[in-house]
Design an enzyme around this catalytic site. Structure first.
Site, mmCIF file in Angstrom:
data_model
loop_
_atom_site.group_PDB
_atom_site.id
_atom_site.type_symbol
_atom_site.label_atom_id
_atom_site.label_comp_id
_atom_site.label_asym_id
_atom_site.label_seq_id
_atom_site.Cartn_x
_atom_site.Cartn_y
_atom_site.Cartn_z
ATOM 1 N N PHE A 138 0.771 -1.400 -0.246
ATOM 2 C CA PHE A 138 -0.109 0.017 0.196
ATOM 3 C C PHE A 138 0.890 1.146 -0.353
ATOM 4 O O PHE A 138 2.088 1.374 0.823
ATOM 5 C CB PHE A 138 -0.899 0.033 1.030
ATOM 6 C CG PHE A 138 -1.941 1.369 1.261
ATOM 7 C CD1 PHE A 138 -2.844 1.144 0.872
ATOM 8 C CD2 PHE A 138 -1.558 2.359 2.170
ATOM 9 C CE1 PHE A 138 -4.072 2.730 0.039
ATOM 10 C CE2 PHE A 138 -2.379 3.616 2.003
ATOM 11 C CZ PHE A 138 -3.405 3.407 0.634
ATOM 12 N N ASP A 223 9.749 2.147 1.208
ATOM 13 C CA ASP A 223 8.574 3.020 1.239
ATOM 14 C C ASP A 223 8.631 3.041 2.981
ATOM 15 O O ASP A 223 7.745 1.973 3.993
ATOM 16 C CB ASP A 223 6.622 2.926 1.315
ATOM 17 C CG ASP A 223 5.793 3.616 1.686
ATOM 18 O OD1 ASP A 223 6.009 4.186 2.439
ATOM 19 O OD2 ASP A 223 5.119 3.509 0.784
ATOM 20 N N LYS A 252 3.436 10.146 7.912
ATOM 21 C CA LYS A 252 2.603 9.554 9.673
ATOM 22 C C LYS A 252 2.770 10.084 10.800
ATOM 23 O O LYS A 252 2.735 11.416 10.595
ATOM 24 C CB LYS A 252 2.488 8.012 9.424
ATOM 25 C CG LYS A 252 1.645 7.547 8.323
ATOM 26 C CD LYS A 252 1.398 5.986 8.444
ATOM 27 C CE LYS A 252 0.319 5.794 7.212
ATOM 28 N NZ LYS A 252 -0.690 6.409 7.411
HETATM 29 C C1 PLP Z 1 3.025 2.408 3.279
HETATM 30 C C2 PLP Z 1 2.606 3.357 3.251
HETATM 31 N N1 PLP Z 1 2.372 4.592 2.166
HETATM 32 C C3 PLP Z 1 2.178 5.393 1.892
HETATM 33 C C4 PLP Z 1 0.984 5.794 2.845
HETATM 34 C C5 PLP Z 1 -0.264 6.976 1.938
HETATM 35 O O1 PLP Z 1 0.883 7.735 3.119
HETATM 36 P P1 PLP Z 1 -1.036 9.328 3.167
HETATM 37 O O2 PLP Z 1 -2.236 8.306 3.392
HETATM 38 O O3 PLP Z 1 -0.595 9.850 3.759
HETATM 39 O O4 PLP Z 1 -0.879 9.679 1.710
HETATM 40 C C6 PLP Z 1 0.612 4.987 3.769
HETATM 41 C C7 PLP Z 1 -0.258 4.773 4.578
HETATM 42 O O5 PLP Z 1 -1.077 4.192 5.240
HETATM 43 C C8 PLP Z 1 1.154 3.896 4.526
HETATM 44 O O6 PLP Z 1 1.120 3.597 4.754
#
Ligand code: PLP
Length: 397
Positions: A138, A223, A252
């Site tokens: 994700f 990520d 986050k």
């Molecule tokens: C691993 C990862 N990457 C990217 C995102 C996307 O982040 P945002 O909701 O701040 O755009 C998330 C959100 O849960 C995530 O868990």
């Protein structure tokens, strides 16, 4: 201060004026302190999820509140055609606590992913544009990020997606070696998949990706939007493995609840992002950057990585004890304070029963309950949460 509305009034206002793109539960939260939040009816909840791993220091940590208050009273915003000091300070902290990279700031995880995807194309040979990602990953909800996300439920209604993504099984190095070709510019991977169900990459897999990227002139992107900034008991999850990426995305935890995202790239990779190639109006704004500095400094000063390891280990041990008595628990896995509890059945009912009993956790991937408490959490709070979880597991058919 705005007048306090009742639960009913707030929900009615949302029904009338807010887009219904979230499946919200009927609880209106109005205040938070440490690991606890209170709703509009005065009910207290133990928050062992931190709003999807955001409130890294707990709710309204005094050091974060003081830093934001001071910055708000000094300079709230200045655009990126001029310099501001909090942004520079945060970049220094991130660089010094990771791999000596340079930072691009934005406002969310998805934006950090977009920046990484653009930089991967800019930095590699002209013909290279494809990116390899992994099943159950994700990466966010913008078009680039959903295209990178290998879960079809996030694609429904939005095709055609951005071209060039190929999805491969996690921890299968042969599949990656078979898929990488002369047009592949990079590999994007979460060191621990969060939304996919707390799935850990092996060290050998990450090292294999590193070697492949080096052999083929591709960039390796981790990520760390969910795993970064202390969640796993190291400042960044890659530090458990010794495998260093070319770029890392953060969001986050970084602002402790204030919106911020960041891309950290090795200096030689960052050099490919020249003036005019990418930008964000609010990226690295003074208030968000001051919050980011306060979060990282507090993690370091208050030894919160040690706390994440110690209390995380305790939570996993206690959950494994519970597993002995509770056949609904199939497996407990995780690192630091990123903990997944795989159930033998759907976890939706358990998650709702916990909410009713005053415990905030999450259920992802249908069967995985997820705990991501603040890095400040205590053993006593874990005990309190696990007693509620045990009762909820008993109760739900
Ligand atoms: C691993 C990862 N990457 C990217 C995102 C996307 O982040 P945002 O909701 O701040 O755009 C998330 C959100 O849960 C995530 O868990």
């Amino acid at each position: 201060m705005a007048e306090l509305l009742s639960t009913q009034e707030t929900i009615e206002m949302f029904d009338k004026y807010v887009v219904a793109n979230y499946g919200r539960l009927p609880v209106v939260l109005v205040r938070g302190e440490g690991s606890y939040v209170w709703d509009a009816d005065g009910k207290r909840y133990l928050d062992l999820f931190s709003g999807w791993a955001v409130t890294s220091l707990g709710h309204c940590h005094p050091k974060l509140v003081a830093a934001v208050r001071e910055q708000v009273g000094t300079l709230i915003f200045m655009a990126n055609h001029l310099y501001t000091q909090p942004q520079g300070r945060l970049a220094k902290l991130l660089s010094e606590t990771s791999f000596g990279g340079k930072c691009f700031f934005c406002n969310s995880g998805a934006e950090a992913i977009e920046a990484a995807l653009k930089l991967a194309r800019l930095h590699t040979a002209k013909e290279k544009y494809k990116v390899l990602t992994f099943e159950d990953s994700f990466h966010g909800r913008t078009f680039g990020a959903i295209s990178a996300t290998a879960q079809s439920k996030y694609h429904q209604g939005f095709q055609p997606l951005l071209a060039g993504f190929e999805y491969l099984p996690l921890n299968d190095l042969d599949a990656v070696r078979g898929a990488a070709d002369d047009e592949t510019c990079g590999i994007l991977v979460e060191p621990i998949q969060g939304e996919g169900g707390v799935n850990l990459c092996t060290r050998e897999f990450l090292q294999g990706l590193r070697d492949l990227c080096d052999e083929r002139g591709m960039v390796l992107i981790f990520d760390e939007v969910q795993t970064g900034v202390g969640r796993t008991g190291k400042m960044f999850a890659y530090q458990h493995t010794g495998v260093v990426p070319d770029m890392m995305t953060l969001a986050k935890h970084l602002g402790g609840g204030v919106a911020i995202g960041a891309l950290v790239a090795k200096p030689e990779v960052a050099a490919s992002m020249k003036p005019g190639t990418h930008a964000s109006t609010f990226g690295g704004n003074c208030v968000a950057a001051a919050a980011g500095c306060a979060v990282i400094q507090t993690i370091l000063e208050d030894h919160l990585l040690d706390n994440a390891n110690e209390v995380g280990g305790y939570a996993v041990a206690k959950l494994r004890e519970l597993q002995q008595r509770q056949p609904k628990i199939r497996q407990v896995r995780g690192l630091g304070l990123m903990i997944g509890i795989e159930l033998a059945e759907s976890g939706a009912g358990v998650f709702k029963a916990c909410l009713g009993k005053g415990l905030l956790i999450n259920c992802t991937h249908d069967t995985v309950l997820r705990f991501m408490p603040p890095l400040t959490v205590s053993r006593e709070e874990i005990d309190e949460g696990l007693a509620i979880l045990a009762a909820a597991l008993e109760e739900v058919d």
